[in-house]
Scaffold this motif. Sequence first.
Motif, mmCIF file in Angstrom:
data_model
loop_
_atom_site.group_PDB
_atom_site.id
_atom_site.type_symbol
_atom_site.label_atom_id
_atom_site.label_comp_id
_atom_site.label_asym_id
_atom_site.label_seq_id
_atom_site.Cartn_x
_atom_site.Cartn_y
_atom_site.Cartn_z
ATOM 1 N N ASN A 36 36.385 39.032 30.951
ATOM 2 C CA ASN A 36 35.931 40.129 31.799
ATOM 3 C C ASN A 36 35.149 39.502 32.951
ATOM 4 O O ASN A 36 34.048 39.010 32.761
ATOM 5 C CB ASN A 36 35.055 41.080 30.988
ATOM 6 N N LEU A 37 35.707 39.538 34.139
ATOM 7 C CA LEU A 37 35.072 38.980 35.326
ATOM 8 C C LEU A 37 34.172 40.055 35.929
ATOM 9 O O LEU A 37 34.508 40.692 36.912
ATOM 10 C CB LEU A 37 36.123 38.508 36.338
ATOM 11 N N ASP A 46 33.581 43.084 35.472
ATOM 12 C CA ASP A 46 34.247 44.356 35.767
ATOM 13 C C ASP A 46 35.073 44.363 37.054
ATOM 14 O O ASP A 46 35.563 45.401 37.459
ATOM 15 C CB ASP A 46 33.259 45.523 35.787
ATOM 16 N N LEU A 47 35.233 43.208 37.685
ATOM 17 C CA LEU A 47 36.100 43.134 38.865
ATOM 18 C C LEU A 47 37.556 42.950 38.453
ATOM 19 O O LEU A 47 38.471 43.430 39.117
ATOM 20 C CB LEU A 47 35.693 41.965 39.763
ATOM 21 N N GLU A 48 37.737 42.240 37.355
ATOM 22 C CA GLU A 48 39.073 41.939 36.862
ATOM 23 C C GLU A 48 38.958 41.540 35.396
ATOM 24 O O GLU A 48 37.958 40.974 34.972
ATOM 25 C CB GLU A 48 39.650 40.780 37.680
ATOM 26 N N ARG A 49 39.988 41.856 34.625
ATOM 27 C CA ARG A 49 40.081 41.409 33.240
ATOM 28 C C ARG A 49 41.393 40.651 33.084
ATOM 29 O O ARG A 49 42.439 41.134 33.484
ATOM 30 C CB ARG A 49 40.019 42.591 32.283
ATOM 31 N N ILE A 50 41.308 39.480 32.492
ATOM 32 C CA ILE A 50 42.503 38.671 32.255
ATOM 33 C C ILE A 50 42.646 38.504 30.754
ATOM 34 O O ILE A 50 41.693 38.147 30.064
ATOM 35 C CB ILE A 50 42.394 37.305 32.953
ATOM 36 N N MET A 75 43.521 31.688 36.327
ATOM 37 C CA MET A 75 42.492 32.608 36.829
ATOM 38 C C MET A 75 42.272 32.241 38.290
ATOM 39 O O MET A 75 41.914 31.105 38.601
ATOM 40 C CB MET A 75 41.184 32.442 36.060
ATOM 41 N N LYS A 86 39.979 33.234 40.256
ATOM 42 C CA LYS A 86 38.561 33.083 40.588
ATOM 43 C C LYS A 86 37.718 33.085 39.321
ATOM 44 O O LYS A 86 38.123 33.608 38.290
ATOM 45 C CB LYS A 86 38.117 34.190 41.531
ATOM 46 N N ASN A 123 35.866 44.976 26.768
ATOM 47 C CA ASN A 123 36.828 45.948 27.276
ATOM 48 C C ASN A 123 36.799 47.177 26.376
ATOM 49 O O ASN A 123 37.301 47.135 25.258
ATOM 50 C CB ASN A 123 38.225 45.335 27.308
#
Length: 139
Positions: free
Chosen positions: A5-6, A8-12, A69, A71, A94
């Motif tokens: 979990n970045l 809440d900007l992105e989840r990979i 990833m 970033k 998540n």
Amino acid sequence: MFLWNLVDLERIRWEGPDALTPGKHTVTFDFKYEGLGAGTLAFNNMSGLARPGTGTLLVDGKVVDAKKMAKTLPMILQWDESFDIGSDTLTGVNDADYTPPFALTAKLNKLTIKVDRPQLSPEDIKKLETAMRNNKVSE
């Protein structure tokens, strides 16, 4: 499955194609960072996001998923967050997957965390020294 979990900007999500079978397994997440550790901050663009890297999820030594990833975080996580093993007691990674507290139902025999320091080439060292020197001038 491993989920990053970045903030809440992105989840990979790295995930194997099948559920684990009953019995013992070794699950490994290996992350290769393309920056130079904390020194990367001296020459990143300070956009709030740092250099990329590649994560690889392995089960019993076999690669089940690998993703790049684009970033990463240019700083450490906040002091009040936790690195939970066996349950998630604070902020969930998540909420679509689970909500805290979320207890592990399997038996965890061993956890190993290994952090390798970056191996800097002479060119890397020169780049960091130049960037740090330039940052001091701008302060």
